[in-house]
Scaffold this active site. Structure first.
Site, PDB file in Angstrom:
ATOM      1  N   SER A   3      69.337 -27.158  80.089  1.00 23.01           N
ATOM      2  CA  SER A   3      70.034 -25.915  79.768  1.00 23.01           C
ATOM      3  C   SER A   3      69.837 -25.635  78.282  1.00 23.01           C
ATOM      4  CB  SER A   3      71.526 -26.055  80.083  1.00 23.01           C
ATOM      5  OG  SER A   3      72.099 -26.962  79.171  1.00 23.01           O
ATOM      6  N   LYS A   4      70.399 -24.515  77.854  1.00 21.90           N
ATOM      7  CA  LYS A   4      70.257 -24.125  76.439  1.00 21.90           C
ATOM      8  C   LYS A   4      70.811 -25.210  75.515  1.00 21.90           C
ATOM      9  CE  LYS A   4      70.205 -19.165  76.857  1.00 21.90           C
ATOM     10  NZ  LYS A   4      71.300 -18.479  77.524  1.00 21.90           N
ATOM     11  N   ARG A   5      71.780 -25.930  76.053  1.00 25.60           N
ATOM     12  CA  ARG A   5      72.407 -27.025  75.306  1.00 25.60           C
ATOM     13  C   ARG A   5      71.351 -28.017  74.772  1.00 25.60           C
ATOM     14  NH1 ARG A   5      74.293 -31.606  77.575  1.00 25.60           N
ATOM     15  NH2 ARG A   5      73.715 -30.862  79.632  1.00 25.60           N
TER      16      ARG A   5
END
Ligand code: GLU
Length: 514
Positions: free
Chosen positions: A262-264
Site C-alpha cells: 500500500s502507499k504506506r
C-alpha cells in the site's frame, strides 16, 4: 492434463483491464493491466480498456487520464477502449446506464432481486450483532419477502432503497481459477448482496458481469483481492443465464514486511516513477517479475520477449514482494543499455528543473541551444551529450543526473581542502603537484587539447610529477575540476570543460592549499 487455458484458440481471447478511476495508476494495477495485455498478445486476442466509473463521488476524469497516460507510457496498448471506441462500446460504465437498466428490469421481473429499505443504522447494528456472536456479517434478509403492496407503500413514501440479489440459500458455488484450481464458496457466507443503488445505478459486481458478457470477455484476469467477488458474479450470471468467462486471480503484491502493498510502503504511481526517472522498459520488466517467471533462468526481459514467453504456468501462486532496490537496479541496467542520445534527451528536463540550464524549446532537440544559468554561457546539445556519455554507466535514476553532473554548470565549485589530499601525501606535496600539472596543461596548444592527447600527456607527466604515483596528481586534479569525492575521470572532465576553465579551477584549488 490439458488445462482450459491450453484449449484457447488463437484469436478468440478477449480480455479487459477494468480500472476504477478513483486514483492514479499504481504498480499493482499496472501489473494487472500488463498481464492482461501479455495474455491477449500471446494468443493474438483483443485487449480492452474499460473504465469502471460507477462510483460517481470517487471517480474523476483526471484519474482516467492518468491511467490512460500511464498505460500508454508503458507501451500497454488496447484495441478497444473509451478513447478509441470499438464494436462493444461505450467503454465507460457511466455511459452504459441504458444497458444495465435493461438487465435490472429483467431481474426484477423475474423476482430475482428486490428493493431493500433498511436504513444504514439498522444494517450496522445487525452487522455488529453478528460479529459479536462470531458470525460473518451478511444481510439479515429482512426485506426479502416484503409483499408487493408493502414495497409499493414504502416507495410512495419515498423511503430510500437499494436493490439486493436474492442469493439462494445453502448452495455451493464452485469455480475453477486458472491458477489455483477449484474454489468453493457457500452462498450462506454471501447473503443477499446489493447490486444497485437504484434502478439505474448498478454497483461494481453487477455492472462488471454485464460488461464482461456484452463485451464478449473470454478471460477475466484480475487481482486476488477480487476472489470473493467472483461467486457473487457467478450467481448473477446464473440468474441471467449468462455463460461465465474463465477466471484467473493473480497474487497480491506484498510490501517488504509481507503485508499487502500500500502507499504506506512508500510506493508511487506509475507516472510518479516516470517523473523520478524510471524508464518504461525498466518498469515493465519489474512489473513482469512481480509474480511471473519465464521457463529459463532470466530476469531481464523486453516487452517483446514477454509477449512471446508469457504463460499462465509462469505466474506464481504466492504473493510477490515489492523490492525497490531491484527496480532501481533494473533501471540502471536499461539506462546503460539505452542509446546515449535518448538518455541525454531525457536528462534535459531534470537539468532544467534543477536550474542548471535553461532550454527554450525542450521538445526541439538536438538543434536546441541551452543557457547555463550560472555562467551565462550558451552550449549546444553535444555538450549535454558529452557530459551524459561520461556518466551513463553510473546513472541509476534520471533524477540523480543533476547531482552527478552539476560541476559542469557551475561558475565556481566548492572544494573541500581535505578531499584534495591523496592518501598520506602532504598538503604541500599536493599543492606542488597541482602547480606542476597546471604548467603542463598551459603548454598544451589549444589545437591539441583533446581527450586522447590529454590522457597521453597527463598520464606520462603525472607519473613523473608524482614520482611513480600518478594518484598524487590525478586525484587532486579530478577533485579540483569536480569538487566531488566521486565523479567522472579527470581527462573526460577536462576535455568537456576546456583548457581555460580547467586552468581556472586548478588555480582555485592551489589557492586553498597552503
Ligand atoms: N474496477 C475493478 C477494480 O478497479 C476491477 C475489477 C475487475 O477486474 O473485475 O479493482
Amino acid at each position: 492434463m490439458i488445462e482450459d487455458f491450453q484449449l484457447i484458440s488463437p484469436g478468440k481471447v478477449r480480455v479487459r483491464y477494468a480500472p476504477s478511476p478513483t486514483g492514479p495508476l499504481h504498480i499493482g494495477s499496472a501489473r494487472t493491466a500488463l498481464f492482461n495485455f501479455l495474455f491477449s498478445q500471446k494468443y493474438k486476442g483483443t485487449f480492452i480498456l474499460r473504465i469502471e466509473d460507477t462510483d460517481k463521488e470517487r471517480s474523476k476524469k483526471e484519474y482516467e487520464e492518468d491511467i490512460i497516460n500511464s498505460l500508454k507510457w508503458l507501451g500497454i496498448i488496447w484495441q478497444e477502449g473509451p478513447d478509441i471506441g470499438g464494436k462493444y462500446g461505450p467503454y465507460r460504465q457511466s455511459e452504459r446506464v441504458d444497458i444495465y437498466k435493461k438487465y435490472i428490469k429483467k431481474l426484477l421481473d423475474e423476482d430475482k432481486i428486490y428493493p431493500c429499505f433498511c436504513s444504514k443504522d439498522e444494517l450496522e447494528s445487525f452487522r455488529q450483532y453478528q460479529m459479536s456472536i462470531g458470525k460473518a456479517p451478511i444481510y439479515s434478509g429482512k426485506c426479502r419477502n416484503l409483499s408487493k403492496e408493502e414495497v409499493k407503500k414504502k416507495m410512495e413514501k419515498g423511503i430510500p432503497f437499494v436493490l439486493r440479489f436474492k442469493t439462494p440459500l445453502n448452495e455451493k458455488i464452485v469455480f475453477k481459477d486458472l491458477l489455483r484450481g477449484k474454489i468453493i464458496f457457500s452462498t450462506d457466507e454471501i447473503g443477499d448482496f446489493v447490486i444497485a443503488k437504484d434502478f439505474e445505478t448498478p454497483l461494481y459486481n453487477f455492472a462488471a458481469i454485464i460488461d464482461d458478457y456484452e463485451m464478449r470477455i473470454s478471460h477475466v484476469i484480475r487481482g486476488e483481492d477480487h476472489i470473493s467477488n467472483t461467486p457473487k458474479q457467478i450467481l448473477l450470471q446464473k440468474a441471467l443465464g449468462i455463460e461465465p468467462p474463465l477466471y484467473l486471480h493473480i497474487p497480491l503484491i506484498l510490501g517488504p514486511d509481507r503485508s499487502k502493498l500500500s502507499k504506506r510502503h512508500g510506493t508511487k504511481s506509475v507516472l510518479e516513477y516516470k517523473k523520478e526517472g524510471f524508464l518504461s522498459e525498466a518498469v515493465i520488466n519489474f512489473l513482469a517479475l512481480l509474480g511471473w517467471h519465464p521457463k529459463e533462468e532470466k530476469e531481464i526481459f523486453s516487452l517483446n520477449y514477454l509477449i512471446n514467453e508469457f504463460s499462465i504456468e509462469g505466474i506464481q501462486k504466492g504473493g510477490a514482494v515489492f523490492n525497490k532496490e531491484k527496480m532501481i537496479w533494473l533501471n540502471g541496467y536499461y539506462i546503460r543499455k539505452s542509446p546515449l542520445e535518448k538518455i541525454a534527451n531525457l536528462a534535459i528536463p531534470y537539468l532544467v528543473d534543477a536550474k542548471l540550464i535553461k532550454a527554450e524549446k525542450i521538445d526541439d532537440f538536438p538543434s536546441n541551444e541551452f543557457l547555463i544559468l550560472e555562467t551565462g554561457k550558451k552550449v549546444n546539445f553535444d555538450f549535454i551529450k558529452n557530459i551524459i556519455s561520461i556518466h551513463q554507466e553510473r546513472i541509476k535514476i534520471l533524477s540523480e543526473i543533476p547531482n552527478l553532473v552539476d560541476y559542469f554548470f557551475k561558475q565556481k565549485i566548492t572544494i573541500d581542502k581535505d578531499l584534495l589530499i591523496w592518501k598520506d601525501a602532504s598538503e604541500l606535496e599536493i599543492k606542488d603537484c597541482l602547480i606542476k600539472v597546471k604548467k603542463i596543461i598551459e603548454n598544451i596548444p589549444e589545437i591539441n587539447f583533446n581527450r586522447e592527447n590529454l590522457e597521453k600527456i597527463l598520464s606520462e607527466e603525472s607519473l613523473k610529477i608524482g614520482k611513480g604515483d600518478r594518484g598524487k596528481v590525478l586525484w587532486p586534479l579530478r577533485v579540483a575540476l569536480s569538487g566531488k569525492k566521486a565523479s567522472a575521470g579527470p581527462f573526460d572532465i577536462a576535455t568537456i570543460l576546456g583548457k581555460e576553465e580547467i586552468l581556472k579551477r586548478i588555480e582555485e584549488a592551489i589557492k586553498i592549499l597552503s
